[in-house]
Design a protein around this motif. Structure first.
Motif, mmCIF file in Angstrom:
data_model
loop_
_atom_site.group_PDB
_atom_site.id
_atom_site.type_symbol
_atom_site.label_atom_id
_atom_site.label_comp_id
_atom_site.label_asym_id
_atom_site.label_seq_id
_atom_site.Cartn_x
_atom_site.Cartn_y
_atom_site.Cartn_z
ATOM 1 N N GLU A 1 37.657 60.407 82.200
ATOM 2 C CA GLU A 1 36.237 60.277 82.529
ATOM 3 C C GLU A 1 35.341 60.242 81.296
ATOM 4 O O GLU A 1 34.273 59.617 81.319
ATOM 5 C CB GLU A 1 35.803 61.444 83.416
ATOM 6 N N ALA A 2 35.760 60.925 80.254
ATOM 7 C CA ALA A 2 34.902 61.020 79.068
ATOM 8 C C ALA A 2 35.749 61.202 77.824
ATOM 9 O O ALA A 2 36.919 61.596 77.899
ATOM 10 C CB ALA A 2 33.925 62.190 79.203
ATOM 11 N N ALA A 3 35.159 60.906 76.679
ATOM 12 C CA ALA A 3 35.885 61.034 75.417
ATOM 13 C C ALA A 3 34.951 61.415 74.282
ATOM 14 O O ALA A 3 33.833 60.903 74.184
ATOM 15 C CB ALA A 3 36.596 59.729 75.075
ATOM 16 N N LEU A 4 35.423 62.310 73.441
ATOM 17 C CA LEU A 4 34.746 62.632 72.190
ATOM 18 C C LEU A 4 35.403 61.807 71.096
ATOM 19 O O LEU A 4 36.637 61.793 70.984
ATOM 20 C CB LEU A 4 34.873 64.117 71.846
ATOM 21 N N THR A 5 34.609 61.119 70.325
ATOM 22 C CA THR A 5 35.127 60.375 69.182
ATOM 23 C C THR A 5 33.984 60.111 68.218
ATOM 24 O O THR A 5 32.828 60.416 68.520
ATOM 25 C CB THR A 5 35.830 59.074 69.619
ATOM 26 N N SER A 6 34.289 59.556 67.071
ATOM 27 C CA SER A 6 33.262 59.321 66.056
ATOM 28 C C SER A 6 32.248 58.283 66.515
ATOM 29 O O SER A 6 32.538 57.437 67.367
ATOM 30 C CB SER A 6 33.913 58.844 64.751
ATOM 31 N N SER A 7 31.054 58.345 65.940
ATOM 32 C CA SER A 7 30.013 57.384 66.296
ATOM 33 C C SER A 7 30.483 55.952 66.065
ATOM 34 O O SER A 7 30.213 55.057 66.871
ATOM 35 C CB SER A 7 28.752 57.655 65.462
ATOM 36 N N THR A 8 31.198 55.735 64.958
ATOM 37 C CA THR A 8 31.675 54.394 64.632
ATOM 38 C C THR A 8 32.671 53.895 65.665
ATOM 39 O O THR A 8 32.628 52.738 66.092
ATOM 40 C CB THR A 8 32.298 54.359 63.229
ATOM 41 N N SER A 9 33.571 54.768 66.109
ATOM 42 C CA SER A 9 34.541 54.374 67.133
ATOM 43 C C SER A 9 33.857 54.140 68.478
ATOM 44 O O SER A 9 34.265 53.268 69.251
ATOM 45 C CB SER A 9 35.626 55.444 67.275
ATOM 46 N N LEU A 10 32.812 54.910 68.774
ATOM 47 C CA LEU A 10 32.058 54.707 70.009
ATOM 48 C C LEU A 10 31.486 53.293 70.068
ATOM 49 O O LEU A 10 31.330 52.715 71.138
ATOM 50 C CB LEU A 10 30.920 55.727 70.108
ATOM 51 N N ILE A 11 31.201 52.733 68.869
ATOM 52 C CA ILE A 11 30.687 51.369 68.780
ATOM 53 C C ILE A 11 31.830 50.359 68.696
ATOM 54 O O ILE A 11 31.917 49.410 69.484
ATOM 55 C CB ILE A 11 29.779 51.202 67.540
ATOM 56 N N SER A 12 32.720 50.570 67.733
ATOM 57 C CA SER A 12 33.759 49.578 67.426
ATOM 58 C C SER A 12 34.701 49.300 68.595
ATOM 59 O O SER A 12 35.164 48.173 68.766
ATOM 60 C CB SER A 12 34.578 50.025 66.210
#
Length: 342
Positions: free
Chosen positions: A214-225
């Motif tokens: 349902e959800a994931a924590l990851t880096s801002s860059t990965s959230l975009i890429s």
């Protein structure tokens, strides 16, 4: 055969051993080609995921300063080998360089889980201070013993992408299937009532798309890429405040590093250090950019404040931090040294 031709034939045979010794040196003069592997989407020097760009900038500058003595091939998107195999491959000398979240190797080397310890690094400034502080020196020593040389120290803030509801406060994760990114973050999430899912960041999209997560924590860059805005309706950004900072350095195999000349080693380390300023600037920019990317897709964007971060940190202290310190003496020492910078 004439005497003249016999004399030349004998001379050629006598030189053969010497020529065979010279050959490797000639090959070295033509340049050593090293492979850089990472899990992130590929781009160019000017555009794309900044971690891929950093690898390309590093390769271009090292090649230039070594006058072509060192050349590089870059393999983005885990195209050379699987994400979780990269650290181990570097230790064995089977992979030359990689830019990979250090905590991915926590199952192999428990100490490196400090690279994604929730609440332990509260800002980019604190993360940058690690390099020359006692904690950084100790981590560097430990990695050298494990066959890894740290080339560029890179930290990234992160946030939460969700397809069902906003995830800001600890109470928000109760009953949710969520990816934390490291064993330590998972322990904190479990304590808050979540059902954790473990997988690399390049597999988040598929898991969220199918509803397996349902959800994931990851880096801002990965959230975009990784285009997670396509499968998310909510975002908690890492801009300003975050309890999630990930250490994902550019590393080189010590076995490979030791085979290089002293001059080549110095070039690699100098260029790696110089690129750290670019990494911080790019990471901070992505913390801002991610919010606008998600808003344009219609997602609701929330931010964390200092009080929220402290509530997460309080859970982390009694779960993730304690579990990590109990692993072994090295872990306890690293945690204590890191806390000195808080």
């Amino acid at each position: 055969m004439t005497q003249f031709s016999r004399r030349h034939a004998l001379r050629a045979l006598s030189l053969a051993p010497a020529l065979s010794l010279v050959h490797p040196l000639l090959a070295q003069a033509q340049g050593v080609t090293l492979k850089i592997s990472h899990q992130f989407p590929g781009g160019t020097l000017e555009e794309g995921d900044f971690r891929d760009r950093l690898c390309r900038m590093f390769a271009a500058e090292v090649q230039k300063r070594s006058n072509g003595g060192l050349k590089f091939e870059i393999y983005p998107g885990s195209s050379l080998m699987k994400t979780n195999a990269q650290f181990s491959a570097m230790r064995k000398g089977a992979l030359d360089l990689s830019l990979v979240p250090l905590s991915y190797a926590g199952g192999e080397v428990p100490e490196v889980n400090i690279g994604l310890m929730p609440g332990l690094v509260p800002s980019y400034e604190t993360g940058a201070a690690w390099k020359n502080a006692e904690v950084g020196k100790e981590l560097n020593r430990l990695l050298l013993d494990k066959g890894i040389v740290l080339v560029s120290w890179i930290w990234q803030a992160g946030g939460v992408a969700s397809r069902t509801k906003a995830v800001v406060e600890p109470d928000d994760v109760k009953g949710m299937k969520i990816r934390g990114g490291s064993r330590e973050v998972d322990l904190m999430l479990k304590a808050a009532g979540a059902a954790v899912v473990s997988l690399p960041s390049n597999e988040i999209y598929a898991a969220m798309q199918t509803g397996a997560m349902e959800a994931a924590l990851t880096s801002s860059t990965s959230l975009i890429s990784f285009r997670l805005e396509e499968v998310s309706k909510f975002l908690t950004s890492g801009r300003g405040q975050s309890y999630w900072y990930m250490f994902e350095p550019l590393m080189i195999s010590k076995a490979v590093f030791d085979r290089l000349t002293k001059e080549q080693q110095n070039i690699i380390m100098t260029v790696g250090a110089e690129l750290e300023a670019f990494a911080i600037k790019a990471a901070k920019q992505d913390d801002l950019t991610v919010a606008s990317v998600y808003e344009k897709k219609g997602a609701k964007v929330a931010d964390m404040n200092a009080a929220t971060v402290k509530r997460w940190q309080a859970i982390a202290r009694t779960t993730a931090w304690k579990d990590y310190a109990d692993k072994n003496e090295n872990c306890a020492k690293l945690l204590k040294l890191a806390e000195k910078l808080l």
